[in-house]
Design a protein around this motif. Structure first.
Motif, PDB file in Angstrom:
ATOM      1  N   TYR A 130     -11.249  -6.579 -15.756  1.00  0.00           N
ATOM      2  CA  TYR A 130     -12.325  -5.721 -16.237  1.00  0.00           C
ATOM      3  C   TYR A 130     -12.423  -4.500 -15.336  1.00  0.00           C
ATOM      4  O   TYR A 130     -12.358  -4.612 -14.119  1.00  0.00           O
ATOM      5  N   ALA A 133     -11.676 -10.552 -10.071  1.00  0.00           N
ATOM      6  CA  ALA A 133     -10.767  -9.461 -10.424  1.00  0.00           C
ATOM      7  C   ALA A 133     -11.507  -8.231 -10.931  1.00  0.00           C
ATOM      8  O   ALA A 133     -10.922  -7.165 -11.058  1.00  0.00           O
ATOM      9  N   HIS A 134     -12.802  -8.385 -11.229  1.00  0.00           N
ATOM     10  CA  HIS A 134     -13.558  -7.298 -11.861  1.00  0.00           C
ATOM     11  C   HIS A 134     -13.665  -6.083 -10.932  1.00  0.00           C
ATOM     12  O   HIS A 134     -14.036  -6.212  -9.770  1.00  0.00           O
ATOM     13  N   GLN A 135     -13.324  -4.928 -11.463  1.00  0.00           N
ATOM     14  CA  GLN A 135     -13.297  -3.719 -10.637  1.00  0.00           C
ATOM     15  C   GLN A 135     -14.697  -3.202 -10.298  1.00  0.00           C
ATOM     16  O   GLN A 135     -14.843  -2.348  -9.435  1.00  0.00           O
ATOM     17  N   ASP A 136     -15.691  -3.686 -10.994  1.00  0.00           N
ATOM     18  CA  ASP A 136     -17.047  -3.185 -10.748  1.00  0.00           C
ATOM     19  C   ASP A 136     -17.884  -4.190  -9.955  1.00  0.00           C
ATOM     20  O   ASP A 136     -19.092  -4.067  -9.885  1.00  0.00           O
ATOM     21  N   ASP A 181      -7.740  -6.667  -4.817  1.00  0.00           N
ATOM     22  CA  ASP A 181      -7.306  -5.535  -5.623  1.00  0.00           C
ATOM     23  C   ASP A 181      -8.212  -4.319  -5.505  1.00  0.00           C
ATOM     24  O   ASP A 181      -7.743  -3.194  -5.438  1.00  0.00           O
ATOM     25  N   ASN A 182      -9.525  -4.531  -5.509  1.00  0.00           N
ATOM     26  CA  ASN A 182     -10.392  -3.362  -5.303  1.00  0.00           C
ATOM     27  C   ASN A 182     -11.139  -3.467  -3.983  1.00  0.00           C
ATOM     28  O   ASN A 182     -12.234  -2.936  -3.816  1.00  0.00           O
ATOM     29  N   ASN A 207     -18.478  -5.616  -6.153  1.00  0.00           N
ATOM     30  CA  ASN A 207     -18.172  -5.092  -4.829  1.00  0.00           C
ATOM     31  C   ASN A 207     -17.930  -6.155  -3.771  1.00  0.00           C
ATOM     32  O   ASN A 207     -17.392  -5.855  -2.708  1.00  0.00           O
ATOM     33  N   TYR A 229     -13.974   3.925 -12.129  1.00  0.00           N
ATOM     34  CA  TYR A 229     -12.570   4.238 -12.384  1.00  0.00           C
ATOM     35  C   TYR A 229     -12.387   5.174 -13.572  1.00  0.00           C
ATOM     36  O   TYR A 229     -11.295   5.308 -14.090  1.00  0.00           O
ATOM     37  N   GLY A 282     -14.390  -0.716 -14.246  1.00  0.00           N
ATOM     38  CA  GLY A 282     -15.778  -0.328 -14.005  1.00  0.00           C
ATOM     39  C   GLY A 282     -15.940   1.171 -14.040  1.00  0.00           C
ATOM     40  O   GLY A 282     -14.947   1.907 -14.052  1.00  0.00           O
TER      41      GLY A 282
END
Lengths: 320, 304
Positions: free
Chosen positions: A311, B232-235, B258-259, B237, A316, A313
């Motif tokens: 997913y 895995a979620h990019q949002d 990954d982030n 933190n 990005y 956010g």
């Protein structure tokens, strides 16, 4: 069929001969079954679009976006940023298709034109005293000529809702014809009805036919400046109108829902409506557009999710 | 005659089962997937059906948590403390319910379960007190070689995914959730897989405690299924892996890299009732240091 179509087209030219024939024609259109219409729109919204079909739909939707900024606070810098985003919506993934157009106020057309030069992205300009449309015809036409001479590829006009609601259909018709003439051959004309102000579905159907009779290249739901903007139901109604209009006259007219479409899920619902109502011929950014600004970011996040499996956010995608 | 009346009274009442639901964005949705799973007590007797969350529920929870972050992190520390204390008050009012749920979930006697619940409520109060004090402990003015102020202040990290402890269904849960939100983060909590009911009931308390919707979101289901997309979620933190076993913790940590999420690795806890210290709060704080551009003040009260 061609002879029938031209005969029908000929019959439709008689419709606009006078105020009373036009009124008789518009009021003779079949009434809209509101419950049925909303039910049909809702049921088409339940289709499940997944994996490769979803990837196709997302790319198609991105290519249909009219990336819009219509604020009093628009600066040349903001318009340039919007232009850059329209050309490369996702700078981290150059396989992302460009959007269809950027949509700005007439005084920003030159800036926008420069920003998207050489990319194939079109510049659309609202005109005719957008969003209220409350100005004299001369002022509206000057507004259109300004936009066209600055290089606008498309002009989004608003109809005179006051005249329409007062039943003065001929006035609305004449205005659209005059604006179409001012657009000349270089600019396509989108006619905005502001469906949220037309109160009834019957009126939306009448306005759709009125716009198409007057020569609109596109019919568009709304300005995005009122409480009720594009809904699946009113877009479905307009899609039925363009389908029937082509069947009768052979002329294809585009549809642009605008305002209130914010998520990928919503956008895909609209694409299903297009496919099931007007047909595949409309599944192209020459015939269908989304007037939106925040929708694009959600489409990009969904696209990244499909590509990476994670997913994404709002950090990005670009902020606009 | 009187005997008959008594009998009908006893059989008239149908049992009212509670439908346990998720707590996401201040609302109580069912799982998007429509799935549930059976929750049993320590002896294997059925207790209730709990929602079996999917990755889409996790995604929705992240959206809710992100939306709530601005308001919650921007609230004054004093206000956050008041709200946390209010949560403790509301928990106290439902003490009997939690004692029952904890006793069922963990197979404890009533008195031992009561001790757990009391410790959990006290833990809220303890963290409520910390909200406006942590900045003095881990932040402050730095001495610098110049006529300037230089200040370090702790800032919340953002959206934190919390994998709640598997064994301690209530005290353990609160010991990991309270420090995350006390400092202004927002949380997505993956409840204990085996005993999620106290966590789901906590949502009902949070909803009535002035805590803005989305600050805490509670999901129940298979820990691995929910935690993997969150890691895995990019949002998201940061992630607290308290309830992940060794294999899962490693997988989640790799996904979280990954982030560049902040990761709090699982640490063995013998006794959740012991005083926790401030480590769990500082784990999800970042230090912001600013130079104040004004030099020393002159006699007029201003250096300009």
């Amino acid at each position: 069929m061609p002879t029938n179509a031209s005969a029908a087209a000929h019959a439709l030219t008689d419709v606009t001969a006078s105020d009373s024939t036009l009124r008789r024609f518009l009021h003779g259109l079949p009434g809209v079954d509101a419950v049925g219409l909303e039910g049909r729109a809702a049921s088409l919204g339940t289709r499940s679009i997944k994996t490769t079909a979803k990837a196709y739909a997302i790319d198609l939707a991105i290519s249909m976006v009219d990336l819009t900024t219509l604020e009093g606070a628009d600066t040349p810098g903001k318009v340039r940023a919007l232009g850059a985003k329209a050309v490369h919506p996702d700078p981290t993934d150059r396989t992302t298709p460009a959007t269809a157009a950027v949509c700005v106020y007439p005084d920003m057309v030159a800036t926008a034109k420069e920003a998207v030069a050489g990319s194939g992205v079109k510049v659309a300009s609202v005109a005719t005293a957008f969003p209220a449309g409350r100005a004299a015809l001369g002022v509206k036409l000057a507004d259109v000529r300004d936009a066209v001479s600055a290089g606008a590829d498309e002009v989004d006009m608003v109809i005179d809702r006051g005249a329409f609601l007062a039943g003065n259909y001929m006035k609305v018709y004449d205005e659209i014809v005059a604006v179409k003439e001012a657009c000349g051959t270089s600019a396509r004309l989108k006619v905005i009805f502001e469906t949220g102000e037309l109160s009834t579905y019957d009126n939306i159907r009448r306005a759709s036919w009125l716009g198409m009779l007057a020569g609109a290249d596109f019919i568009k739901t709304s300005t995005g400046k009122v409480a009720v903007n594009a809904t699946p139901a009113n877009t479905l109604l307009m899609l039925e109108a363009v389908r029937d209009f082509r069947a009768q006259t052979g002329i294809q007219v585009g549809v642009k829902p605008a305002g209130g479409i914010r998520t990928t899920k919503d956008a895909i619902k609209f694409l299903v409506l297009v496919n099931e109502t007007a047909g595949e011929d409309w599944l192209d950014n020459h015939w269908f557009r989304f007037g939106a600004s925040s929708l694009l970011n959600d489409l990009l996040m969904q696209r990244q999710k499909l590509a990476t499996g994670r997913y994404s956010g709002p950090d990005y995608v670009t902020v606009d | 005659m009187s005997e008959k009346t008594e009998k009908t009274e006893r059989f008239d009442r149908l049992s009212v089962f509670k439908t346990y639901k998720l707590y996401v964005g201040g609302k109580f949705p069912r799982s998007e997937s429509g799935r549930v799973y059976e929750v049993t007590d320590s002896k294997g007797n059925w207790l209730a059906n709990a929602p079996l969350s999917s990755r889409k529920d996790a995604r929705d929870a992240v959206v809710a948590a992100r939306k709530a972050f601005g308001g919650w992190s921007g609230a004054t520390a004093y206000n956050r403390g008041q709200i946390l204390y209010r949560i403790a008050e509301m928990l106290e009012g439902r003490r009997e319910q939690y004692v029952r749920e904890v006793a069922d979930a963990e197979g404890l006697s009533k008195s031992k379960a009561a001790a757990q619940v009391d410790a959990a409520i006290d833990r809220w109060v303890w963290y409520a007190g910390w909200t406006d004090k942590i900045a003095q402990v881990v932040g402050g003015g730095n001495p610098v070689a110049g006529p300037y102020f230089n200040l370090s202040s702790p800032e919340p990290t953002g959206v934190v995914a919390v994998v709640a402890p598997q064994d301690s269904s209530f005290l353990g849960l609160i010991s990991v959730v309270a420090p995350v939100i006390a400092t202004g983060n927002t949380a997505i909590v993956v409840a204990s897989e085996k005993s999620p009911l106290p966590a789901l009931s906590l949502g009902e308390v949070l909803a009535t405690s002035d805590l803005p919707g989305g600050v805490v979101n509670v999901l129940s289901g298979r820990t691995a299924e929910i935690a993997t997309p969150l890691a895995a979620h990019q949002d998201v933190n940061a992630i607290d892996l308290a309830g992940a076993d060794e294999v899962l913790a490693k997988e989640l940590e790799i996904a979280a890299a990954d982030n560049l999420k902040r990761v709090l690795r699982p640490q063995p806890v013998d006794d959740w009732a012991a005083t926790p210290g401030i480590d769990r709060m500082t784990a999800f704080l970042e230090t912001k240091t600013v130079w104040h551009p004004t030099g020393s003040l002159g006699a007029s009260g201003s250096s300009y």
